[in-house]
Structures are given as structure tokens and as C-alpha cells.
Design a protein around this motif. Sequence first.
Motif, mmCIF file in Angstrom:
data_model
loop_
_atom_site.group_PDB
_atom_site.id
_atom_site.type_symbol
_atom_site.label_atom_id
_atom_site.label_comp_id
_atom_site.label_asym_id
_atom_site.label_seq_id
_atom_site.Cartn_x
_atom_site.Cartn_y
_atom_site.Cartn_z
ATOM 1 N N GLN A 100 0.839 -1.188 0.000
ATOM 2 C CA GLN A 100 0.000 0.000 0.000
ATOM 3 C C GLN A 100 0.879 1.245 0.000
ATOM 4 O O GLN A 100 1.842 1.323 0.763
ATOM 5 N N VAL A 101 0.549 2.200 -0.834
ATOM 6 C CA VAL A 101 1.307 3.447 -0.933
ATOM 7 C C VAL A 101 0.398 4.594 -0.511
ATOM 8 O O VAL A 101 -0.705 4.752 -1.039
ATOM 9 N N GLN A 102 0.869 5.377 0.422
ATOM 10 C CA GLN A 102 0.134 6.571 0.821
ATOM 11 C C GLN A 102 0.796 7.797 0.215
ATOM 12 O O GLN A 102 2.027 7.923 0.257
ATOM 13 N N LEU A 103 -0.029 8.682 -0.327
ATOM 14 C CA LEU A 103 0.452 9.890 -0.987
ATOM 15 C C LEU A 103 -0.145 11.104 -0.290
ATOM 16 O O LEU A 103 -1.357 11.141 -0.050
ATOM 17 N N VAL A 104 0.702 12.073 0.010
ATOM 18 C CA VAL A 104 0.240 13.278 0.700
ATOM 19 C C VAL A 104 0.714 14.503 -0.068
ATOM 20 O O VAL A 104 1.928 14.757 -0.164
ATOM 21 N N GLU A 105 -0.252 15.253 -0.592
ATOM 22 C CA GLU A 105 0.062 16.466 -1.338
ATOM 23 C C GLU A 105 0.145 17.672 -0.409
ATOM 24 O O GLU A 105 -0.489 17.709 0.649
ATOM 25 N N SER A 106 0.908 18.659 -0.850
ATOM 26 C CA SER A 106 0.998 19.931 -0.130
ATOM 27 C C SER A 106 1.394 21.014 -1.119
ATOM 28 O O SER A 106 1.818 20.716 -2.247
ATOM 29 N N GLY A 107 1.250 22.271 -0.682
ATOM 30 C CA GLY A 107 1.717 23.382 -1.495
ATOM 31 C C GLY A 107 0.636 24.160 -2.209
ATOM 32 O O GLY A 107 0.930 25.158 -2.872
ATOM 33 N N GLY A 108 -0.605 23.724 -2.114
ATOM 34 C CA GLY A 108 -1.679 24.453 -2.772
ATOM 35 C C GLY A 108 -1.953 25.780 -2.079
ATOM 36 O O GLY A 108 -1.432 26.061 -1.004
ATOM 37 N N GLY A 109 -2.795 26.607 -2.735
ATOM 38 C CA GLY A 109 -3.134 27.895 -2.139
ATOM 39 C C GLY A 109 -3.745 28.828 -3.152
ATOM 40 O O GLY A 109 -4.112 28.418 -4.255
ATOM 41 N N LEU A 110 -3.824 30.088 -2.759
ATOM 42 C CA LEU A 110 -4.379 31.140 -3.605
ATOM 43 C C LEU A 110 -3.231 31.909 -4.247
ATOM 44 O O LEU A 110 -2.298 32.338 -3.551
ATOM 45 N N VAL A 111 -3.293 32.103 -5.548
ATOM 46 C CA VAL A 111 -2.245 32.814 -6.276
ATOM 47 C C VAL A 111 -2.894 33.682 -7.348
ATOM 48 O O VAL A 111 -3.949 33.333 -7.885
ATOM 49 N N GLN A 112 -2.257 34.797 -7.649
ATOM 50 C CA GLN A 112 -2.783 35.690 -8.672
ATOM 51 C C GLN A 112 -2.462 35.165 -10.072
ATOM 52 O O GLN A 112 -1.478 34.439 -10.252
ATOM 53 N N PRO A 113 -3.258 35.532 -11.052
ATOM 54 C CA PRO A 113 -2.937 35.143 -12.440
ATOM 55 C C PRO A 113 -1.534 35.597 -12.809
ATOM 56 O O PRO A 113 -1.110 36.709 -12.467
ATOM 57 N N GLY A 114 -0.806 34.713 -13.484
ATOM 58 C CA GLY A 114 0.579 34.980 -13.835
ATOM 59 C C GLY A 114 1.571 34.543 -12.784
ATOM 60 O O GLY A 114 2.786 34.547 -13.034
ATOM 61 N N GLY A 115 1.079 34.146 -11.634
ATOM 62 C CA GLY A 115 1.952 33.737 -10.542
ATOM 63 C C GLY A 115 2.409 32.291 -10.651
ATOM 64 O O GLY A 115 2.097 31.586 -11.621
ATOM 65 N N SER A 116 3.163 31.878 -9.645
ATOM 66 C CA SER A 116 3.738 30.531 -9.619
ATOM 67 C C SER A 116 3.418 29.840 -8.303
ATOM 68 O O SER A 116 3.173 30.497 -7.284
ATOM 69 N N LEU A 117 3.457 28.515 -8.363
ATOM 70 C CA LEU A 117 3.197 27.706 -7.178
ATOM 71 C C LEU A 117 3.890 26.373 -7.385
ATOM 72 O O LEU A 117 3.963 25.880 -8.530
ATOM 73 N N ARG A 118 4.398 25.771 -6.309
ATOM 74 C CA ARG A 118 4.984 24.445 -6.412
ATOM 75 C C ARG A 118 4.238 23.481 -5.503
ATOM 76 O O ARG A 118 4.175 23.698 -4.293
ATOM 77 N N LEU A 119 3.733 22.427 -6.091
ATOM 78 C CA LEU A 119 3.078 21.371 -5.335
ATOM 79 C C LEU A 119 4.071 20.255 -5.057
ATOM 80 O O LEU A 119 4.943 19.970 -5.874
ATOM 81 N N SER A 120 3.902 19.619 -3.907
ATOM 82 C CA SER A 120 4.726 18.468 -3.541
ATOM 83 C C SER A 120 3.818 17.298 -3.202
ATOM 84 O O SER A 120 2.685 17.482 -2.746
ATOM 85 N N CYS A 121 4.334 16.103 -3.431
ATOM 86 C CA CYS A 121 3.597 14.889 -3.078
ATOM 87 C C CYS A 121 4.598 13.904 -2.487
ATOM 88 O O CYS A 121 5.494 13.428 -3.196
#
Length: 124
Positions: free
Chosen positions: A1-22
Amino acid sequence: QVQLVESGGGLVQPGGSLRLSCAASTRTFRSYVMAWFRQAPGKEREFVAAVNWGALSTTDYADSVKGRFTISRDNGKSTVYLQMTSLKPEDTAVYYCAARNYFMSRTMNDYDYWGQGTQVTVSS
């Protein structure tokens, strides 16, 4: 069994950047194909990007994110990332991390393991 946990989401303005991790809870992370999918309100879950296992770690992207998003993996940390740049309001969705053995796929049903999702909202 593999458990996956995401993080890094949020609110960002158009044109902005974000990095998600799992982060994955498996000692055999390097043997899994890892992918990101997303689901916007009222829409079906769709493929975003995938990265293969193996030394080359080949990648695949949906046309809608090609050139703006980058998927990568760190096998030492059992983590896959999704770097998102030039974000648009239509990128707003819950982003899910997924894992499967063997071959890369864009098909949701081919993936055996899923995270709980992280919300990304692109808005001014």
C-alpha cells in the motif's frame, strides 16, 4: 500500500507561480510512475503531467499546461513535484497526486494510488 500526501496548494494571482509536492510512503518509490491530475468544480478529473520511473525519468504533459508546468521527482526523498508558472484562472482545481507501476498513462483509472488532493485557486 502506498500513501500519498500532497501539499503546497493555495491562492495565487494570475501569472503567478506555485509548487506542489507529493510525498510517498514507500521504499520502492523509484519504481513507480508518478502523475498529477486535477479536477475543477463541475468537471471530470483530468491528466496534467506524469514522470516515469528509471534513470531518464521521461515526462508527459497535457497540452493545456505544456511549457508552463514542470513535473520532477526526487527518489531520495520519495517526493514528486509540480512546478506551476504563468498560472491562469482556468488552472483553478483540486490537484491530485497518483502512482502506478509499469507504464506511463494519461488515464485516471490506470492509477492505483491517490492522494487526498490540494486546492489551487488562481484569482485576482
